[in-house]
Design a protein around this motif. Structure first.
Motif, PDB file in Angstrom:
ATOM      1  N   GLU A  26      39.292  42.526  55.780  1.00 13.38           N
ATOM      2  CA  GLU A  26      39.184  42.821  54.355  1.00 13.38           C
ATOM      3  C   GLU A  26      40.469  42.294  53.711  1.00 13.38           C
ATOM      4  O   GLU A  26      41.506  42.281  54.345  1.00 13.38           O
ATOM      5  CB  GLU A  26      39.092  44.345  54.201  1.00 13.38           C
ATOM      6  N   ASN A  73      36.466  34.478  44.795  1.00  9.84           N
ATOM      7  CA  ASN A  73      35.033  34.358  45.077  1.00  9.84           C
ATOM      8  C   ASN A  73      34.756  33.609  46.373  1.00  9.84           C
ATOM      9  O   ASN A  73      33.718  33.805  46.997  1.00  9.84           O
ATOM     10  CB  ASN A  73      34.305  33.705  43.901  1.00  9.84           C
ATOM     11  N   LYS A 100      34.449  35.994  49.057  1.00  2.00           N
ATOM     12  CA  LYS A 100      33.137  36.622  48.980  1.00  2.00           C
ATOM     13  C   LYS A 100      32.074  35.721  49.606  1.00  2.00           C
ATOM     14  O   LYS A 100      31.194  36.187  50.327  1.00  2.00           O
ATOM     15  CB  LYS A 100      32.800  36.916  47.516  1.00  2.00           C
ATOM     16  N   GLU A 101      32.199  34.420  49.325  1.00  2.66           N
ATOM     17  CA  GLU A 101      31.254  33.464  49.913  1.00  2.66           C
ATOM     18  C   GLU A 101      31.321  33.485  51.441  1.00  2.66           C
ATOM     19  O   GLU A 101      30.338  33.214  52.119  1.00  2.66           O
ATOM     20  CB  GLU A 101      31.529  32.046  49.402  1.00  2.66           C
ATOM     21  N   ASN A 114      31.774  36.087  53.019  1.00  3.77           N
ATOM     22  CA  ASN A 114      31.342  37.424  53.415  1.00  3.77           C
ATOM     23  C   ASN A 114      32.497  38.353  53.770  1.00  3.77           C
ATOM     24  O   ASN A 114      32.336  39.284  54.552  1.00  3.77           O
ATOM     25  CB  ASN A 114      30.394  37.333  54.612  1.00  3.77           C
ATOM     26  N   SER A 161      35.065  41.114  52.528  1.00  4.80           N
ATOM     27  CA  SER A 161      35.141  42.044  51.403  1.00  4.80           C
ATOM     28  C   SER A 161      36.581  42.213  50.918  1.00  4.80           C
ATOM     29  O   SER A 161      37.544  41.928  51.624  1.00  4.80           O
ATOM     30  CB  SER A 161      34.492  43.374  51.739  1.00  4.80           C
ATOM     31  N   MET A 162      36.682  42.661  49.683  1.00  2.00           N
ATOM     32  CA  MET A 162      37.994  42.765  49.037  1.00  2.00           C
ATOM     33  C   MET A 162      38.222  44.128  48.417  1.00  2.00           C
ATOM     34  O   MET A 162      37.282  44.796  47.990  1.00  2.00           O
ATOM     35  CB  MET A 162      38.097  41.705  47.945  1.00  2.00           C
ATOM     36  N   PRO A 175      35.637  40.482  42.354  1.00  2.00           N
ATOM     37  CA  PRO A 175      34.613  40.559  43.411  1.00  2.00           C
ATOM     38  C   PRO A 175      34.999  41.534  44.529  1.00  2.00           C
ATOM     39  O   PRO A 175      35.101  41.156  45.686  1.00  2.00           O
ATOM     40  CB  PRO A 175      34.547  39.113  43.925  1.00  2.00           C
ATOM     41  N   ILE A 176      35.238  42.789  44.154  1.00  2.00           N
ATOM     42  CA  ILE A 176      35.755  43.779  45.104  1.00  2.00           C
ATOM     43  C   ILE A 176      34.694  44.823  45.458  1.00  2.00           C
ATOM     44  O   ILE A 176      33.706  44.979  44.753  1.00  2.00           O
ATOM     45  CB  ILE A 176      36.974  44.523  44.504  1.00  2.00           C
ATOM     46  N   SER A 177      34.947  45.520  46.572  1.00  2.00           N
ATOM     47  CA  SER A 177      34.055  46.638  46.897  1.00  2.00           C
ATOM     48  C   SER A 177      34.813  47.962  46.981  1.00  2.00           C
ATOM     49  O   SER A 177      34.211  49.020  47.106  1.00  2.00           O
ATOM     50  CB  SER A 177      33.309  46.366  48.203  1.00  2.00           C
TER      51      SER A 177
END
Ligand code: C2E
Ligand code: MG
Ligand code: MG
Ligand code: MG
Length: 275
Positions: free
Chosen positions: A145, A165, A168-169, A171, A173-174, A193-195
């Motif tokens: 991460e 991004n 994210k591409e 896969n 996670s941030m 683009p975070i989780s």
């Protein structure tokens, strides 16, 4: 105004400034030496689910082997020197190698978060570097991460978003780190683009001290509105953990559970359940 011209027209520095300069010069030397001689190491701090009591991840934190300087002190110097780019690659390599090694030991490995400095946006090849490492060590992207702070958006928002991004591409996670210490716009929660959001320890400490746990509760709810998981940092005692649980916090990190530990100690605590 940092420097001032004296009566005779000479630039002079006061004692504090000399002290500060010496300190920085010392850190520069230590950093260059650490890079040359591979004198860095990583320690890992567990992140615990308040729902299950289980360790759900770790954060990798950098240390210099030969001195006690905190990364809060030496990372900014590395950023200024630009050496953070090489250091950042070393950290990524070390983390992925470590995950592979834990997996080889048959451990139930959890995702490891890597801190990513805004200066590393200059490292255009970093995504490929990560991807190649993950392939080489046969580690899934689920196991790493990336933690960024809102400072990453300071210079050029579009460029930074474009860069992020790409994680994210892949896969990967941030998480948004140090939340609550800067401007902390609601906008960041919806446009990055975070989780995850990591609420800074200073924010937790401040509002608990002021008996304003509603503020923390609201930040947690706000994060959840954007489908983000909130990680609370700096949990140093049981009562803080309990308050955060009442506030609806899902994940915590702090000395109450564990200080950052070396990779050998991780092996012993990876399956531990906290009550
Ligand atoms: P951070 O990413 O916000 O990391 C959390 C910091 O809070 C860590 O400090 C951790 O040891 C500390 N901490 C966690 N729980 C507690 C607690 O209960 N009480 C107290 N007093 N402290 C707690 P650390 O390891 O000194 O790192 C400081 C900062 O240095 C990090 O803040 C991060 O911004 C930076 N840093 C560390 N390692 C790296 C790295 O590999 N790369 C980059 N770019 N930055 C790093
Ligand atoms: Mg962090
Ligand atoms: Mg943090
Ligand atoms: Mg921090």
């Amino acid at each position: 105004k940092v420097k001032e011209k004296g009566k005779n027209g000479y630039l002079y520095f006061n004692e504090d400034m000399i002290k500060a300069l010496n300190e920085k010069a010392k850190i520069e030397i230590l950093l260059r030496e650490a890079i040359r001689e591979n004198n860095f190491k990583l320690v890992y701090q567990p992140q615990i689910s308040l729902i299950t009591g289980k360790t759900v991840g770790f954060e990798a934190l950098l240390r210099m082997k030969n001195n006690e300087y905190s990364p809060d002190v030496f990372i900014p110097v590395a950023e200024e020197l630009g050496t953070i780019v090489a250091i950042g690659r070393w950290v990524a390599n070390e983390v992925i190698k470590q995950i592979a090694s834990w997996q080889k030991d048959g451990l139930d490995v959890k995702p490891v978060a890597i801190n990513f400095s805004p200066r590393q946006l200059n490292d255009r090849g970093f995504h490929k570097y990560l991807k190649d490492l993950l392939l080489e060590y046969n580690v899934s992207t689920d196991f790493i991460e990336i933690e960024v702070t809102e400072n990453i958006l300071i210079d050029n928002i579009d460029e930074a978003l474009n860069y992020l991004n790409k994680f994210k591409e892949l896969n990967i996670s941030m998480a948004l780190d140090d939340f609550g210490t800067g401007f902390s716009s609601i906008n960041y929660l919806s446009s990055l683009p975070i989780s995850k959001v990591k609420l800074d320890k200073s924010v937790i400490w401040r509002y608990l001290k002021e008996n304003k746990e509603d503020v923390i509760k609201t930040i947690i709810q706000l994060s959840n509105c954007f489908d983000l998981t909130l990680v609370a940092e700096g949990i140093e005692d049981k009562s803080t953990a309990q308050i955060l649980k009442h506030c609806g916090c899902e994940i915590v990190q702090g000395y109450y559970y564990s200080k950052p530990v070396d990779s050998e100690t991780v092996k012993e605590m990876i399956d531990k359940t906290y009550s």
